[in-house]
Design an enzyme around this catalytic site. Structure first.
Site, mmCIF file in Angstrom:
data_model
loop_
_atom_site.group_PDB
_atom_site.id
_atom_site.type_symbol
_atom_site.label_atom_id
_atom_site.label_comp_id
_atom_site.label_asym_id
_atom_site.label_seq_id
_atom_site.Cartn_x
_atom_site.Cartn_y
_atom_site.Cartn_z
ATOM 1 N N THR A 1 73.245 15.250 26.579
ATOM 2 C CA THR A 1 73.433 14.397 27.751
ATOM 3 C C THR A 1 72.275 14.425 28.743
ATOM 4 O O THR A 1 71.751 13.376 29.142
ATOM 5 C CB THR A 1 74.735 14.794 28.473
ATOM 6 O OG1 THR A 1 75.840 14.519 27.615
ATOM 7 C CG2 THR A 1 74.909 14.007 29.766
ATOM 8 N N LYS B 1 79.966 13.051 35.526
ATOM 9 C CA LYS B 1 79.099 14.213 35.352
ATOM 10 C C LYS B 1 77.980 14.208 36.389
ATOM 11 O O LYS B 1 77.353 13.156 36.617
ATOM 12 C CB LYS B 1 78.472 14.216 33.957
ATOM 13 C CG LYS B 1 79.433 14.475 32.818
ATOM 14 C CD LYS B 1 78.667 14.508 31.500
ATOM 15 C CE LYS B 1 79.586 14.763 30.315
ATOM 16 N NZ LYS B 1 78.836 14.775 29.034
ATOM 17 N N HIS C 1 77.394 16.974 18.945
ATOM 18 C CA HIS C 1 76.131 16.262 18.747
ATOM 19 C C HIS C 1 75.001 17.215 19.109
ATOM 20 O O HIS C 1 75.238 18.362 19.478
ATOM 21 C CB HIS C 1 76.086 15.011 19.630
ATOM 22 C CG HIS C 1 76.416 15.304 21.061
ATOM 23 N ND1 HIS C 1 75.484 15.761 21.978
ATOM 24 C CD2 HIS C 1 77.594 15.264 21.750
ATOM 25 C CE1 HIS C 1 76.070 15.967 23.145
ATOM 26 N NE2 HIS C 1 77.359 15.680 23.035
#
Length: 541
Positions: free
Chosen positions: A80, A162, A482
């Site tokens: 991310t 986030k 991921h």
């Protein structure tokens, strides 16, 4: 006289036509740029559920926008913080310095979070969740360059659940960045941006929307039997909510709303609502200069991690996102006018299938506990070299050796690195292990070699990197993750729409780092200071 009259009428009609054409042409610059990132959105999600998408959401994008069908992340790790930063800087971790969500700092001898900042305080919260800023970012962003180009008249706002997905896209000079605080159940910021929350944010938080949304529970939007693009509802490789006995619909959240909203489609609903409130609260798009809203949707990532990309939960998230995207486009059309805003959508990374799903369907997979492997190697280092905790840190599959300890014992790093590499290569599920000190000289295929070089920052990187086999996961059997170089993690959507964009598509390979220079070219501003990407020239009208 008749000829004069006809000439006058014809001239009037021509003038009216030319005026209409001029009015229909795009303004010399967009009122606002809306950069949208969907956390963990795989490229194929544009099409996988398309039979059930409406005409005004993803289908409008595919119809009226320009699609870059072969857009890939050009570095590893695919996580991310790196993704959001690379989109807005036009460069990779090797240059912008955000090498993972958190990484081991040799100077501090501890893990460092990508946006942590002990010099600031939270605004809207008293906890550590607010002690955040972009100070760890080493270069400028396209949003910074927009502010610089207009002598700071353009306004830039970052919004996400986030913190890192809001802060890093906004850059160093953003007017504001807001993120969600599970403790207070509202959006917060830090003193890097402001002394107190604007009145409109306070009013927004007072609505307690997470509680209102989740008090209804989470049912599928359509009859559950119609979710034929997904696996069965109750699979042993899905993770349950901590307060539920099984990962099945309907999901209920009594008393858990503040913490759970991110792991449901209501997190997207909340983000859209706050994004609209930010547009209105700051008057974005109403001034003389182009403004920028950088908005990221974190919930698809949380749902994907918990239930996996082949779950009914994941499908339901995207069916709902499609409808909310349609409503958002209608909102933007009414507020700014079609053709007066520039919009793009992309993702920070994709995701692999759950190991349990892969195993069930006879696809290559396996489990590896990298931390446990490191512990065993540390034991070998102690036995062979006499140095305890020879590997001090692990981040982005990079191992950080205690260089100072080896130097103090007059032990060169090369034999230690070679031993670590051999131990890793002998581990099932490890495709390769390499010294980060000699990446350029390694015999690796492309694009892997370039991706590893682009992901390695000399100041913040480790000494050895471990590469997992395709389909393998670091951790347990349930859920999905991921972070690797494989296409399931690196192939992302990229669609442009609106001001200055012609409808169409390209199958030419483009990179995540091409987004910022393309926005810069469209706006006639300087590219960010670390840019390595190139303009996607095909999008221009």
């Amino acid at each position: 006289m008749k000829n004069i009259k006809y000439t006058w009428v014809a001239g009037l009609l021509l003038l009216t036509t030319l005026t209409t054409v001029a009015q229909q042409r795009a303004a010399p610059k967009p009122k606002i740029v809306v950069g949208m990132m969907v956390d963990q959105m795989r490229w194929d999600y544009l099409y996988r559920y398309s039979a059930r998408y409406g005409n005004g959401g993803f289908k409008r994008l595919l119809r009226d926008g320009f699609r870059c069908e072969q857009t890939y992340i050009n570095y590893a790790p695919t996580v991310t913080a790196c993704g959001h930063t690379s989109v807005y800087t036009g460069t990779t971790p090797a240059v912008h310095g955000i090498v993972d969500n958190d990484w081991y700092s040799r100077q501090l001898q501890r893990a460092v979070y990508c946006t942590e900042d002990s010099t600031v305080e939270g605004v809207g919260t008293a906890g550590k969740n607010g002690k955040m800023s972009p100070r760890n970012l080493l270069v400028s962003t396209v949003t910074d360059e927009l502010r610089l180009a207009t002598n700071f008249k353009s306004k830039v706002v970052g919004v996400a659940l986030k913190d890192r997905a809001s802060i890093l896209p906004g850059g160093h000079t953003a007017n504001a960045a807001f993120w969600y605080d599970t403790k207070s159940g509202g959006f917060i910021s830090s003193t890097y941006y402001m002394k107190e929350l604007p009145a409109w944010v306070q009013r927004f938080n007072e609505q307690e929307l997470p509680v209102k949304y989740l008090s209804k529970g989470w049912e599928t939007m359509y009859p559950i039997a119609s979710y034929v693009q997904s696996d069965a509802d109750n699979k042993d490789y899905e993770k349950s909510f901590s307060h539920e006995k099984a990962p099945v619909f309907p999901h209920t959240f009594a008393g858990k709303e503040k913490n759970a909203v991110r792991s449901t489609p209501y997190g997207n609903t909340l983000t859209f609502a706050f994004a609209k409130a930010a547009i209105e609260g700051y008057g974005l798009g109403s001034g003389a200069e182009t403004d920028f809203l950088a908005v990221s949707f974190s919930s698809p990532d949380a749902v994907g991690h918990q239930f996996g990309p082949n779950s009914i939960e994941a499908e339901d998230v995207y069916l709902r996102l499609d409808k909310e995207l349609e409503d958002f486009f209608v909102y933007l059309d009414k507020r700014f006018g079609k053709g007066n805003y520039l919009y793009f959508i992309t993702a920070d990374h994709g995701v692999s299938q759950s190991p349990g799903f892969l195993e069930e369907n006879r696809l290559p997979t396996g489990l590896l506990d990298v931390e446990e492997v490191v512990k065993k190697i540390n034991t070998s280092i102690l036995e062979q070299f006499g140095v305890a905790q020879g590997i001090r840190g692990l981040s982005a599959y990079q191992l950080y050796l205690d260089r100072a300890a080896f130097a103090a014992n007059k032990i060169p790093l090369e034999p230690v690195i070679e031993m670590v590499i051999q131990k890793l290569k002998a581990t099932p599920g490890v495709a390769d292990a390499l010294s980060l000190h000699n990446l350029g000289g390694e015999a690796l295929h492309e694009p892997l070699k370039t991706m590893l070089i682009n992901g390695y920052n000399k100041q913040r990187g480790g000494d050895v990197i471990v590469l997992l086999d395709a389909g393998w996961k670091d951790g347990g059997r349930s859920g999905a993750t991921h972070g690797l170089w494989y296409p399931y993690d690196a192939h992302i959507p990229l669609v442009w729409m609106g001001w200055g964009i012609k409808p169409g598509k390209t199958y030419r390979t483009t990179g995540m780092t091409d987004i910022a220079p393309t926005v810069s070219a469209l706006l006639n501003i300087q590219v960010p200071s670390g840019t390595i990407g190139h303009v996607v020239w095909e999008v221009f009208e």
